[in-house]
Design a protein around this motif. Sequence first.
Motif, PDB file in Angstrom:
ATOM      1  N   GLU A   1     -37.113  -9.834  19.395  1.00 53.97           N
ATOM      2  CA  GLU A   1     -37.854  -8.711  20.073  1.00 53.97           C
ATOM      3  C   GLU A   1     -38.955  -8.156  19.166  1.00 53.97           C
ATOM      4  O   GLU A   1     -39.491  -7.056  19.515  1.00 53.97           O
ATOM      5  N   LEU A   2     -39.276  -8.773  18.083  1.00 56.50           N
ATOM      6  CA  LEU A   2     -40.126  -8.369  17.101  1.00 56.50           C
ATOM      7  C   LEU A   2     -41.723  -8.469  17.599  1.00 56.50           C
ATOM      8  O   LEU A   2     -42.346  -7.287  17.631  1.00 56.50           O
ATOM      9  N   ASN A   3     -42.102  -9.694  17.760  1.00 59.26           N
ATOM     10  CA  ASN A   3     -43.375  -9.897  18.659  1.00 59.26           C
ATOM     11  C   ASN A   3     -43.301 -10.913  19.484  1.00 59.26           C
ATOM     12  O   ASN A   3     -43.051 -11.919  19.349  1.00 59.26           O
ATOM     13  N   LYS A   4     -43.876 -10.666  20.592  1.00 56.48           N
ATOM     14  CA  LYS A   4     -44.276 -11.655  21.851  1.00 56.48           C
ATOM     15  C   LYS A   4     -44.982 -12.969  21.343  1.00 56.48           C
ATOM     16  O   LYS A   4     -44.736 -14.061  21.897  1.00 56.48           O
ATOM     17  N   GLN A   5     -45.898 -12.800  20.361  1.00 55.82           N
ATOM     18  CA  GLN A   5     -46.792 -13.788  20.277  1.00 55.82           C
ATOM     19  C   GLN A   5     -46.190 -14.823  19.130  1.00 55.82           C
ATOM     20  O   GLN A   5     -46.722 -15.718  18.769  1.00 55.82           O
ATOM     21  N   ALA A   6     -45.301 -14.562  18.411  1.00 58.79           N
ATOM     22  CA  ALA A   6     -44.621 -14.891  17.313  1.00 58.79           C
ATOM     23  C   ALA A   6     -43.887 -16.212  17.580  1.00 58.79           C
ATOM     24  O   ALA A   6     -43.279 -16.466  18.535  1.00 58.79           O
ATOM     25  N   SER A   7     -44.330 -17.283  16.872  1.00 60.60           N
ATOM     26  CA  SER A   7     -43.336 -18.793  16.771  1.00 60.60           C
ATOM     27  C   SER A   7     -42.017 -18.514  16.472  1.00 60.60           C
ATOM     28  O   SER A   7     -40.977 -19.249  16.831  1.00 60.60           O
TER      29      SER A   7
ATOM     30  N   THR B   1     -48.626 -18.389  15.142  1.00 67.14           N
ATOM     31  CA  THR B   1     -49.448 -19.681  14.939  1.00 67.14           C
ATOM     32  C   THR B   1     -50.716 -19.814  15.928  1.00 67.14           C
ATOM     33  O   THR B   1     -50.663 -19.495  16.914  1.00 67.14           O
ATOM     34  N   ASP B   2     -51.835 -20.097  15.121  1.00 61.90           N
ATOM     35  CA  ASP B   2     -53.011 -20.020  15.801  1.00 61.90           C
ATOM     36  C   ASP B   2     -53.437 -21.501  15.773  1.00 61.90           C
ATOM     37  O   ASP B   2     -53.715 -22.015  14.501  1.00 61.90           O
ATOM     38  N   THR B   3     -53.857 -22.145  16.696  1.00 57.84           N
ATOM     39  CA  THR B   3     -54.479 -23.575  16.599  1.00 57.84           C
ATOM     40  C   THR B   3     -55.873 -23.471  16.247  1.00 57.84           C
ATOM     41  O   THR B   3     -56.714 -22.769  16.840  1.00 57.84           O
ATOM     42  N   LYS B   4     -56.185 -24.319  15.252  1.00 53.12           N
ATOM     43  CA  LYS B   4     -57.597 -24.353  14.730  1.00 53.12           C
ATOM     44  C   LYS B   4     -58.746 -24.686  15.754  1.00 53.12           C
ATOM     45  O   LYS B   4     -59.877 -24.192  15.682  1.00 53.12           O
ATOM     46  N   ALA B   5     -58.260 -25.602  16.656  1.00 55.74           N
ATOM     47  CA  ALA B   5     -59.474 -25.996  17.617  1.00 55.74           C
ATOM     48  C   ALA B   5     -59.841 -24.646  18.635  1.00 55.74           C
ATOM     49  O   ALA B   5     -60.967 -24.790  19.155  1.00 55.74           O
ATOM     50  N   ASP B   6     -59.102 -23.497  18.514  1.00 53.11           N
ATOM     51  CA  ASP B   6     -59.368 -22.369  19.328  1.00 53.11           C
ATOM     52  C   ASP B   6     -60.516 -21.531  18.726  1.00 53.11           C
ATOM     53  O   ASP B   6     -61.104 -20.769  19.089  1.00 53.11           O
ATOM     54  N   PHE B   7     -60.683 -21.929  17.461  1.00 50.77           N
ATOM     55  CA  PHE B   7     -62.105 -21.233  16.598  1.00 50.77           C
ATOM     56  C   PHE B   7     -63.113 -22.300  16.012  1.00 50.77           C
ATOM     57  O   PHE B   7     -62.760 -23.302  15.978  1.00 50.77           O
ATOM     58  N   ASP B   8     -64.219 -21.620  16.062  1.00 55.97           N
ATOM     59  CA  ASP B   8     -65.392 -22.289  15.627  1.00 55.97           C
ATOM     60  C   ASP B   8     -65.653 -22.148  14.151  1.00 55.97           C
ATOM     61  O   ASP B   8     -65.927 -20.823  13.679  1.00 55.97           O
ATOM     62  N   ASN B   9     -65.749 -23.125  13.543  1.00 54.60           N
ATOM     63  CA  ASN B   9     -65.985 -23.017  12.013  1.00 54.60           C
ATOM     64  C   ASN B   9     -65.104 -21.829  11.149  1.00 54.60           C
ATOM     65  O   ASN B   9     -65.766 -21.153  10.496  1.00 54.60           O
ATOM     66  N   MET B  10     -63.953 -22.121  11.585  1.00 56.55           N
ATOM     67  CA  MET B  10     -63.061 -21.005  11.029  1.00 56.55           C
ATOM     68  C   MET B  10     -62.393 -21.631   9.826  1.00 56.55           C
ATOM     69  O   MET B  10     -61.828 -22.526   9.612  1.00 56.55           O
ATOM     70  N   THR B  11     -62.670 -20.688   8.676  1.00 51.60           N
ATOM     71  CA  THR B  11     -61.975 -21.233   7.402  1.00 51.60           C
ATOM     72  C   THR B  11     -60.764 -20.546   7.123  1.00 51.60           C
ATOM     73  O   THR B  11     -60.360 -19.414   7.722  1.00 51.60           O
ATOM     74  N   LEU B  12     -59.958 -20.827   6.150  1.00 53.29           N
ATOM     75  CA  LEU B  12     -58.782 -20.141   5.672  1.00 53.29           C
ATOM     76  C   LEU B  12     -58.939 -18.711   5.458  1.00 53.29           C
ATOM     77  O   LEU B  12     -58.469 -17.721   5.991  1.00 53.29           O
TER      78      LEU B  12
END
Length: 292
Positions: free
Chosen positions: A169-175, A191-202
């Motif tokens: 119940e802590l966070n619905k988006q959490a893996s 978890t965020d998939t890197k393909a969903d971002f353009d030129n995103m660095t750490l």
Amino acid sequence: MSSIHSEHSTETVLAAACWLIPLEYQPQWSGVRLAFALRFRTTRRWQTKQHRHRRLFHNQSLALRPSQFGALFCGWLVTAIPAVICGHIARSKIRKSSGALGGKGVATAGLILGYIALVLGIMGIPLLVSMIQSDRERLHRLSTERKEIASDDGQIKVTVPGLWTKLPELNKQASLQVGNKSKEVYLIVITDTKADFDNMTLEKHHDLTRDRMFQKMKNASATEPVPLTIDDHPALQDELTGTENGTNVVFLHTTVDDGDHFQQILAWTLKSRWQQQNQLLREITRTFRSEK
């Protein structure tokens, strides 16, 4: 004579009533008001908690915990004492009444039951001590041992103390969501998939998630990000302090670049508990594992 007979009969029956009358209907006579109040309040509260326990945790064991056994044990002894006292008083008054009062059998039964309860109670003291000691050892073992908890898909894992559990119940988006409610310590992985971002660095992703958290907090502040290696992947970590929903909290904010994803690890507790728990939260964060 009838009023005297009625008064003494009530005293006589009281010795047996301590054990024969269902608890919720036992009256609180003035002579044993405290004893009955303790028995009634202890058991009723235990029953209420037990019913709530069954509603919320119906798949857990229904075995008595040492604290619950102790409440019943104390109630048993507290009720046995007035049974013995009232039994002796009743038998004494019956003997002195020269046959004017009856109920000797009832008084004797209450007296016998009271003594039996006292003997059983005394014999149960070692068992109660043993149960308490066993429960303490179990809690200590769980607090020191470690176990691995994985996400539903088995790809995200962390190693936590034995008392920690999944908390969906802590966070619905959490893996993955874990914690120990009694200690008010928690950890989630988003978890965020890197393909969903353009030129995103750490660095950019870490700053982005930190800024989003700042927007939700009041009087927020953060330490400088520190580079780490977690699960053989580059990571950044900092501490965020602020007020959220009126509560002062501290977050250990970590971002891991596992190649295909940005894994945001948030571990937190109350600000008042941060000094005590922050090392544990760091250790758990370092156990993070991501399987592709």
